[in-house]
Each structure stands twice: as structure tokens, then as C-alpha cells.
Design a protein around this motif. Structure first.
Motif, PDB file in Angstrom:
ATOM      1  N   ILE A   1      -3.059  -8.418  -2.767  1.00 38.10           N
ATOM      2  CA  ILE A   1      -4.256  -7.802  -3.350  1.00 38.10           C
ATOM      3  C   ILE A   1      -4.845  -6.778  -2.393  1.00 38.10           C
ATOM      4  O   ILE A   1      -5.246  -5.678  -2.791  1.00 38.10           O
ATOM      5  N   ASN A   2      -4.883  -7.124  -1.116  1.00 38.94           N
ATOM      6  CA  ASN A   2      -5.404  -6.194  -0.121  1.00 38.94           C
ATOM      7  C   ASN A   2      -4.527  -4.954  -0.018  1.00 38.94           C
ATOM      8  O   ASN A   2      -5.013  -3.861   0.293  1.00 38.94           O
ATOM      9  N   GLY A   3      -3.222  -5.113  -0.246  1.00 40.25           N
ATOM     10  CA  GLY A   3      -2.329  -3.965  -0.237  1.00 40.25           C
ATOM     11  C   GLY A   3      -2.694  -2.965  -1.320  1.00 40.25           C
ATOM     12  O   GLY A   3      -2.642  -1.742  -1.104  1.00 40.25           O
ATOM     13  N   VAL A   4      -3.070  -3.468  -2.499  1.00 38.71           N
ATOM     14  CA  VAL A   4      -3.509  -2.581  -3.580  1.00 38.71           C
ATOM     15  C   VAL A   4      -4.791  -1.858  -3.165  1.00 38.71           C
ATOM     16  O   VAL A   4      -4.952  -0.658  -3.411  1.00 38.71           O
TER      17      VAL A   4
ATOM     18  N   PRO B   1     -11.697  -1.086  -7.801  1.00 41.46           N
ATOM     19  CA  PRO B   1     -12.111  -1.607  -6.483  1.00 41.46           C
ATOM     20  C   PRO B   1     -13.000  -2.844  -6.577  1.00 41.46           C
ATOM     21  O   PRO B   1     -12.889  -3.753  -5.747  1.00 41.46           O
ATOM     22  N   PHE B   2     -13.859  -2.890  -7.574  1.00 46.02           N
ATOM     23  CA  PHE B   2     -14.736  -4.053  -7.729  1.00 46.02           C
ATOM     24  C   PHE B   2     -13.954  -5.283  -8.184  1.00 46.02           C
ATOM     25  O   PHE B   2     -14.226  -6.398  -7.736  1.00 46.02           O
ATOM     26  N   ILE B   3     -12.974  -5.066  -9.053  1.00 47.39           N
ATOM     27  CA  ILE B   3     -12.118  -6.169  -9.494  1.00 47.39           C
ATOM     28  C   ILE B   3     -11.325  -6.731  -8.313  1.00 47.39           C
ATOM     29  O   ILE B   3     -11.209  -7.946  -8.138  1.00 47.39           O
ATOM     30  N   LEU B   4     -10.789  -5.832  -7.482  1.00 46.65           N
ATOM     31  CA  LEU B   4     -10.022  -6.256  -6.310  1.00 46.65           C
ATOM     32  C   LEU B   4     -10.902  -7.017  -5.324  1.00 46.65           C
ATOM     33  O   LEU B   4     -10.476  -8.027  -4.759  1.00 46.65           O
TER      34      LEU B   4
ATOM     35  N   ALA C   1       0.823  -1.210   0.000  1.00 41.41           N
ATOM     36  CA  ALA C   1       0.000   0.000   0.000  1.00 41.41           C
ATOM     37  C   ALA C   1       0.859   1.263   0.000  1.00 41.41           C
ATOM     38  O   ALA C   1       0.624   2.189  -0.795  1.00 41.41           O
ATOM     39  N   PHE C   2       1.854   1.312   0.863  1.00 41.63           N
ATOM     40  CA  PHE C   2       2.690   2.508   0.948  1.00 41.63           C
ATOM     41  C   PHE C   2       3.565   2.668  -0.295  1.00 41.63           C
ATOM     42  O   PHE C   2       3.803   3.793  -0.745  1.00 41.63           O
ATOM     43  N   PHE C   3       4.021   1.558  -0.876  1.00 37.59           N
ATOM     44  CA  PHE C   3       4.810   1.642  -2.116  1.00 37.59           C
ATOM     45  C   PHE C   3       3.973   2.262  -3.236  1.00 37.59           C
ATOM     46  O   PHE C   3       4.446   3.137  -3.966  1.00 37.59           O
TER      47      PHE C   3
END
Length: 238
Positions: free
Chosen positions: A99-102, A63-66, A44-46
């Protein structure tokens, strides 16, 4: 629920394999959870400090794809835990963390970094206290399962309806309810580690795979506590 005294000493699991002590098994489970959190926050931070955040979130459908990807990964891990290898279970866990990081890159982009760090610290404190309680209590927390599950359904319905109805006036109350539910789940899921240990033993293949399942459950508990605290802080600032 089995008597807690049986967890204090190493022994043999139902498979006949030597058990590692429950404390070691629990520590490893929390270790996997912590590694998952590190991966999520690092990703997330990267993304947030690079142009990737604008590229990724310039597409409103992401967001829906994730969300779909996360549901698929969790579904496969939960449904196929008996047939997956230990390495496969761990790979899916870390894929979910990535994936959650994205997903969290979009969340962090909306909040001040100091607020994120403060919310993380409070979440860690609450999570630690409830996890410790879940580990040491002799009360059977499995009785809370149906109530907690009903709470999760309530939260899911509320956030779904909030996409279509003006429910922002109830958000603070629902955040507080969500915080209580996931704090309860933290104690509940921590105690479940002992149940998995009693059923499979620490060193058996199934024991190691259910350690990952527990790590995922605790990982989700922590992230939800963190998100609800972050929402409450943001609304307080407004």
C-alpha cells in the motif's frame, strides 16, 4: 533497562525456548525491514513507469483511501500482535509495504529520479549511523520516548494545519525538526529490539512477531528520514 551484557550470549527466554544470539535476531529484524523497503520501492517504480500512475492518481480521493488503509493495517498489526500468527503478522507487514508503494508512486512522480536516488543514499547513511549507535550504546534511550512522541504529535499537527493554512514558510524548519526526530527514533527503535529479545527470545513465537513490529518501526523511521531529506533537497533546488 536490562544490562547490555545479557544480550551477548544465547540463552533461554521466559518461555523456556533456546534463544538465538542477539546479533542474529537483530539481523533478521533488519532483514525484514529491508524486504519491506524493497517491496515498497519496487511497487512505486513499477507504477511510475506504467500508465497506472495516471490512472491511479487521476482520482483525487486515492491518497485519502491509501492513508486510511495504512492506518487500518498498522492498527490491526499493533493491536492484535498477541493473537496473530507469525505468518499473519508478516502478511500484514508486507501488505502495508505494498500500500505504501502505491502512495510513494505519487511521491516519486513529483521528483527527478537522480534526486530520489541521492536522497535515498543520504537517508541510508544517516539511518545506518543512528541504528548502529542504538545497537551499541549502553545508554538507556527509553528516556527519550516521551520527547520523541511529543515531536511526532507536533509534526502531525503541523502537517494537518498546513492543509488549511499557508505554512509553507516554516516547511524547511519543520523538515529539519522531523529529520532530527526520526533519526532519534531510529536509535530508540533499534535499542528496543534488545528489549523484545530479552522479553521473548529470538525463536519464540512472540519473539518472531515482535521482530516484525520492530521491522515496521524501523521501516517507518527510514521512510520518514528519506522523505524529509527529499523535501529539503527539493526546496534547496527551488
Amino acid at each position: 533497562m536490562a544490562n547490555n551484557d545479557m544480550f551477548n550470549e544465547p540463552g533461554y527466554g521466559y518461555t523456556g525456548e533456546m534463544r538465538e544470539p542477539i546479533g542474529v535476531y537483530t539481523a533478521k529484524t533488519f532483514g525484514w525491514m529491508a524486504l519491506g523497503l524493497v517491496v515498497t520501492f519496487a511497487v512505486a517504480f513499477f507504477i511510475d513507469v506504467t500508465p497506472l500512475v495516471f490512472i491511479l492518481y487521476g482520482n483525487g480521493i486515492l491518497p485519502f483511501i491509501l492513508l486510511i488503509a495504512e492506518l487500518i493495517v498498522v492498527g490491526v498489526l499493533s493491536a492484535r500482535v498477541h493473537s496473530l500468527s507469525v505468518g499473519g503478522a508478516r502478511a500484514l507487514f508486507f501488505l502495508y509495504a505494498i500500500i505504501n508503494g502505491v502512495t510513494f508512486a505519487g511521491v516519486f512522480f513529483l521528483y527527478d529520479l537522480n534526486m530520489v536516488i541521492f536522497a535515498f543514499g543520504i537517508a541510508a547513511l544517516y539511518f545506518g549511523v543512528l541504528a548502529a549507535y542504538g545497537y551499541i550504546t549502553k545508554r538507556d534511550l527509553t528516556r527519550l520516548g516521551p520527547l520523541l512522541f511529543a515531536g511526532l504529535i507536533f509534526l502531525a499537527v503541523f502537517w494537518l494545519l498546513s492543509l488549511f493554512l499557508p505554512l509553507s514558510g516554516f516547511e524547511r524548519i519543520v523538515c529539519l525538526i522531523g529529520l532530527v526526530i526520526f533519526m532519534g527514533l531510529t536509535a530508540y527503535d533499534t535499542q528496543k529490539i534488545k528489549l523484545y529479545y530479552a522479553s521473548f527470545g529470538g525463536e519464540s513465537e512472540m519473539g518472531r512477531k515482535f521482530s516484525i513490529i520492530s521491522a515496521l518501526e524501523l521501516y517507518l523511521d527510514f521512510l520518514n528520514i528519506f522523505l524529509y531529506i527529499l523535501r529539503l533537497l527539493a526546496r534547496h533546488r527551488d
